[in-house]
Design a protein around this motif. Structure first.
Motif, PDB file in Angstrom:
ATOM      1  N   ILE A 118      14.099 -56.478  31.649  1.00 55.21           N
ATOM      2  CA  ILE A 118      14.580 -57.774  31.149  1.00 55.21           C
ATOM      3  C   ILE A 118      14.778 -57.736  29.630  1.00 55.21           C
ATOM      4  O   ILE A 118      15.823 -58.138  29.113  1.00 55.21           O
ATOM      5  N   GLU A 119      13.778 -57.235  28.916  1.00 51.42           N
ATOM      6  CA  GLU A 119      13.830 -57.322  27.450  1.00 51.42           C
ATOM      7  C   GLU A 119      15.072 -56.644  26.834  1.00 51.42           C
ATOM      8  O   GLU A 119      15.658 -57.201  25.891  1.00 51.42           O
ATOM      9  N   PRO A 120      15.491 -55.459  27.324  1.00 53.71           N
ATOM     10  CA  PRO A 120      16.639 -54.822  26.641  1.00 53.71           C
ATOM     11  C   PRO A 120      17.874 -55.721  26.592  1.00 53.71           C
ATOM     12  O   PRO A 120      18.536 -55.817  25.563  1.00 53.71           O
ATOM     13  N   PHE A 121      18.174 -56.393  27.704  1.00 58.91           N
ATOM     14  CA  PHE A 121      19.380 -57.236  27.725  1.00 58.91           C
ATOM     15  C   PHE A 121      19.159 -58.522  26.925  1.00 58.91           C
ATOM     16  O   PHE A 121      20.041 -58.987  26.211  1.00 58.91           O
ATOM     17  N   ALA A 122      17.964 -59.101  27.074  1.00 59.92           N
ATOM     18  CA  ALA A 122      17.676 -60.342  26.350  1.00 59.92           C
ATOM     19  C   ALA A 122      17.704 -60.075  24.845  1.00 59.92           C
ATOM     20  O   ALA A 122      18.271 -60.854  24.061  1.00 59.92           O
ATOM     21  N   GLN A 123      17.127 -58.949  24.458  1.00 54.66           N
ATOM     22  CA  GLN A 123      17.061 -58.647  23.026  1.00 54.66           C
ATOM     23  C   GLN A 123      18.450 -58.309  22.469  1.00 54.66           C
ATOM     24  O   GLN A 123      18.783 -58.695  21.347  1.00 54.66           O
ATOM     25  N   MET A 124      19.242 -57.605  23.281  1.00 56.12           N
ATOM     26  CA  MET A 124      20.598 -57.272  22.824  1.00 56.12           C
ATOM     27  C   MET A 124      21.389 -58.556  22.535  1.00 56.12           C
ATOM     28  O   MET A 124      22.065 -58.671  21.519  1.00 56.12           O
ATOM     29  N   LEU A 125      21.269 -59.518  23.449  1.00 53.30           N
ATOM     30  CA  LEU A 125      21.984 -60.789  23.253  1.00 53.30           C
ATOM     31  C   LEU A 125      21.451 -61.536  22.038  1.00 53.30           C
ATOM     32  O   LEU A 125      22.222 -62.104  21.253  1.00 53.30           O
ATOM     33  N   PHE A 126      20.124 -61.518  21.897  1.00 55.33           N
ATOM     34  CA  PHE A 126      19.513 -62.240  20.779  1.00 55.33           C
ATOM     35  C   PHE A 126      19.954 -61.626  19.442  1.00 55.33           C
ATOM     36  O   PHE A 126      20.386 -62.339  18.526  1.00 55.33           O
TER      37      PHE A 126
END
Ligand SMILES: N[C@@H](CCC(=O)N[C@@H](CS)C(=O)NCC(=O)O)C(=O)O
Length: 224
Positions: A118-126
């Motif tokens: 989850i974190e890789p995609f959420a962080q990329m967007l953030f």
């Protein structure tokens, strides 16, 4: 109150970050775990956050090879990577990491899912929302990444179903998952799944989270 300048455990945090990052820096998840089990910690503030990562001191790079926070120190142990730190803290107390083999393994599995799925995609967007702000290609870049996160959140919503926590009771898997969802995922994407929105609300309503979050905010200075 776990923040105690005389505590054995030290957590490294930033003394300054841009406004949009305040309350979201990953030392919050470490403070949260320590608050959950009432373990006191002292805070060491370092500089070097902000656009491009800032300048890292040799001392900080010796503790954390990537110059990031959090760093955790306890006795002779210096540990970096929030997931590793949470596994270490979890091993101290069954309220964070169950003692029974199967439940413990599943909790660790959910911790990795938060960090790895989850974190890789959420962080990329953030990060894109921040770095690409105002660029003519900002929307296209977001459109490329957002569907990956949307799919993962839909799958996570199914996996959580009607349960309170991912594996029945609160563990470091939930602590990490809630922290990723609340700090990095766009709120509208989480809100599209009422059970995920409720899950994040449940996690962030915990007194330990509120204390950790408030303590991080209280440590920021006005200037870099
Ligand atoms: N994988 C690391 C990531 C840590 C991380 O992303 N830290 C951010 C703050 S939330 C940071 O220090 N960023 C500044 C930089 O990368 O230079 C962990 O989970 O501990």
């Amino acid at each position: 109150m776990p923040v105690d300048p005389a505590a054995d455990i030290e957590v490294t945090a930033y003394g300054w970050v841009p406004d949009m990052a305040r309350g979201r820096v990953k030392d919050c998840r470490i403070r949260w775990a320590l608050e959950e089990i009432g373990l006191p910690y002292r805070v060491r503030l370092v500089g070097g956050a902000g656009g491009g990562g800032g300048v890292k001191s040799p001392e900080h790079l010796a503790d954390q090879p990537f110059g990031q926070v959090p760093v955790y120190k306890e006795g002779g142990l210096t540990l970096f990577e929030s997931g590793a730190i949470l596994l270490h803290i979890g091993a101290k107390d069954a309220r964070l990491l169950p003692r029974e083999d199967g439940a413990r393994a599943r909790a660790i599995g959910w911790a990795f899912a938060a960090l790895n799925s989850i974190e890789p995609f959420a962080q990329m967007l953030f990060v894109m929302g921040w770095l690409a702000d105002g660029k003519p290609w900002q929307d296209e870049a977001g459109d490329l990444v957002r569907p990956f996160l949307e799919t993962r959140l839909a799958q996570l919503s199914v996996a959580l179903g009607g349960r309170e926590w991912l594996d029945g009771r609160f563990t470091i898997g939930d602590l990490l998952m809630v922290d990723v969802l609340r700090a990095q995922a766009p709120p509208a994407l989480v809100a599209a799944h009422p059970n995920l929105a409720d899950y994040v609300a449940r996690g962030t309503a915990r007194p330990a989270f509120r204390a950790a979050h408030a303590a991080q905010l209280a440590d920021f200075r006005d200037v870099a």
